[in-house]
Design an enzyme around this catalytic site. Structure first.
Site, PDB file in Angstrom:
ATOM      1  N   SER A 134      73.762 -27.489 -25.937  1.00 46.50           N
ATOM      2  CA  SER A 134      74.005 -28.755 -25.294  1.00 46.50           C
ATOM      3  C   SER A 134      75.416 -28.897 -24.702  1.00 46.50           C
ATOM      4  CB  SER A 134      73.769 -29.891 -26.289  1.00 46.50           C
ATOM      5  OG  SER A 134      74.729 -29.864 -27.320  1.00 46.50           O
ATOM      6  N   SER A 164      74.697 -25.092 -29.890  1.00 45.83           N
ATOM      7  CA  SER A 164      75.149 -25.764 -28.671  1.00 45.83           C
ATOM      8  C   SER A 164      76.471 -25.308 -28.087  1.00 45.83           C
ATOM      9  CB  SER A 164      75.209 -27.268 -28.906  1.00 45.83           C
ATOM     10  OG  SER A 164      73.925 -27.784 -28.728  1.00 45.83           O
ATOM     11  N   LYS A 178      83.914 -32.143 -24.680  1.00 42.68           N
ATOM     12  CA  LYS A 178      82.508 -32.578 -24.631  1.00 42.68           C
ATOM     13  C   LYS A 178      82.434 -34.090 -24.816  1.00 42.68           C
ATOM     14  CE  LYS A 178      78.043 -31.417 -26.774  1.00 42.68           C
ATOM     15  NZ  LYS A 178      77.369 -30.497 -27.718  1.00 42.68           N
TER      16      LYS A 178
HETATM   17  N1  GLN Z   1      69.229 -26.925 -29.149  1.00 46.22           N
HETATM   18  C1  GLN Z   1      69.404 -27.488 -30.447  1.00 46.22           C
HETATM   19  C2  GLN Z   1      68.809 -28.861 -30.494  1.00 46.22           C
HETATM   20  O1  GLN Z   1      68.444 -29.362 -29.477  1.00 46.22           O
HETATM   21  C3  GLN Z   1      70.849 -27.480 -30.823  1.00 46.22           C
HETATM   22  C4  GLN Z   1      71.640 -28.609 -30.322  1.00 46.22           C
HETATM   23  C5  GLN Z   1      73.053 -28.579 -30.772  1.00 46.22           C
HETATM   24  O2  GLN Z   1      73.542 -27.572 -31.303  1.00 46.22           O
HETATM   25  N2  GLN Z   1      73.728 -29.699 -30.622  1.00 46.22           N
HETATM   26  O3  GLN Z   1      68.712 -29.439 -31.532  1.00 46.22           O
END
Ligand code: GLN
Length: 460
Positions: A137, A161, A62
């Site tokens: 994400s 994410s 990532k």
């Molecule tokens: N969807 C969540 C957010 O936008 C989680 C994001 C993540 O786990 N990095 O905060």
């Protein structure tokens, strides 16, 4: 035997073919220019029987994790030109065991998002359901594994994410217990929740990668020791008691699918299961965001344009800006940390409730995501967006470990099952997940040791 160089070439061809086709997945932002040279060195080591535990495994990373010489852009224009001057601890460990980094994977900007659509470099297409979001994400990390661009990948999980995109892309994704994997070299989003974790085509590969990246690191003050015995991951544990999470889900087909999988597995292994309602789980999203806003605001202060070229407020997208503005508001001195502290109190309640529940159950199970992924570009309300991690963010708040494994399909869209175990119980989590995989794996996932094969693994 197929060499690492040949396998790498197959993956590179696959990425290129997709890039040229009308079905661009947009999962990989940058290919490691030295990958072939590195593959050659690994092949030499394999020949001499001197290669490490990840010998020849091809791994995407990532874009918020530092890999020396590659761009950790975080899916943002702000860090577009930031070339990592060092390896994150997890990368160092992967390289020491002869894993090969194929490149950097797309993601929501600074890991802020649910669908993979907030990346400044475009949304990631869902390889299993083209035209739908891959989930975020860690969109590119999960899509790369799903599209057969690599054997495995690394993502980060702050509220879901890793698990959310793993669920939508039909792959396995682990959110390790908070502290069990070093965050050194991860560009943080919300430091009290962030964890780096593995994504793979099956549970055994996820366990293999976790085994390498886990462990205490002096450079990450909160990191803890963690032990798993890889050989035991294949053993079916006995006398397991499953808590089936009772949570209101609009699309009943999702819950029915999960229930059916649990029923079949429990019957096969003579395990027990029972429905369980958690009182505080509905507050998770409302607890999660004040913590994220406050911590995200704090960690982005270093992106003021002096060191990295661009000031974040001037170069970021709307979702990141919303969080910075929100975070700056609730962090104001006149509020005296009121919102953050209130959220920390609620977090404690959630943590305690999980702890109590694990006295009675070995694991909890629920759908990973209580909704189907939307179409790329489709406008959905913020409330609908929040649904994506309604069932994953509670586990970041509690600090426990959770895995998403494929549980079948609805309308040809992959559905993930989330299994949750108590903090530092990754061993048991992998065993239970692997047992489910043996009974329930419907989709024939390609075996990672041969990128061209779609063969079934033994016993599946
Ligand atoms: N969807 C969540 C957010 O936008 C989680 C994001 C993540 O786990 N990095 O905060």
């Amino acid at each position: 035997m197929v060499t690492t160089q040949e396998r790498l070439q197959t993956y590179l061809n696959q990425i290129e073919m997709h890039n040229k086709s009308g079905n661009r997945i947009n999962a990989i932002l940058e290919i490691n220019p030295n990958a072939m040279e590195e593959a050659k060195l690994i092949d030499e080591k394999i020949k001499k029987k001197k290669a490490g535990k990840l010998a020849g495994k091809i791994i995407a990373v990532k874009a918020n994790i530092n890999v020396l010489g590659l761009h950790a852009s975080c899916g943002s224009k702000v860090l577009e030109n930031y070339k990592s001057p060092y390896d994150a601890e997890v990368i160092k460990k992967i390289k020491e065991e002869d894993g090969l980094i194929i490149g950097m994977a797309n993601c929501d900007e600074f890991a802020c998002g649910w669908s993979g659509e907030t990346s400044a470099f475009g949304a990631t297409n869902n390889p299993k359901s083209l035209g739908l979001v891959a989930g975020g994400s860690s969109s590119g990390s999960c899509a790369s594994v799903s599209a057969d661009f690599c054997d495995m990948s690394l993502g980060s999980d702050t509220g879901g994410s890793i698990r959310v995109p793993a669920s939508h892309c039909g792959v396995v994704g682990l959110k390790p217990s908070y502290g069990s994997v070093s965050r050194y070299g991860l560009i943080d989003m919300s430091m009290s929740l962030d964890q780096v974790g593995p994504i793979a085509k099956n549970v055994s590969d996820a366990a293999l990668l976790f085994d390498i990246i886990k462990g205490k690191d002096e450079k990450d003050a909160i990191s803890l020791g963690s032990n798993i015995n890889l050989k035991e991951v294949e053993e079916v544990p006995r006398d397991i008691k499953i808590g089936i999470l009772d949570f209101k889900i609009n699309d009943l087909r999702i819950q029915n699918l999960i229930d059916k999988k649990i029923e079949e597995t429990v019957k096969k292994y003579k395990w027990k299961s029972e429905k369980i309602k958690l009182e505080y789980i509905d507050f998770a999203v409302a607890t999660y965001f004040p913590i994220v806003y406050t911590e995200f605001f704090s960690c982005t202060r270093r992106l003021d344009g002096r060191r990295f070229g661009k000031k974040i407020e001037e170069a970021c997208g709307p979702e990141v800006l919303r969080r910075i503005l929100g975070g700056s508001e609730i962090s104001k001195a006149e509020h005296a940390g009121r919102y953050y502290h209130l959220a920390l109190k609620a977090r404690k309640l959630i943590e305690e409730e999980f702890k109590k529940t694990f006295r009675k159950f070995d694991c909890l199970i629920c759908p990973t995501v209580p909704r189907l992924p939307h179409k790329i570009g489709e406008k959905i309300s913020i409330e609908e967006m929040f649904q994506y991690d309604a069932l994953t963010s509670p586990i970041n708040l509690s600090g426990d470990c959770a895995i998403s494994i494929p549980a079948g399909e609805i309308d040809k869209i992959p559905i993930g099952m989330q299994i949750i175990c108590e903090k530092l119980n990754e061993q048991k989590l992998f065993q239970i997940a692997r047992s489910f995989e043996k009974v329930n794996l419907q989709r024939v996932l390609p075996n990672s040791s041969n990128p061209t094969a779609g063969s079934r693994r033994k016993g599946e």
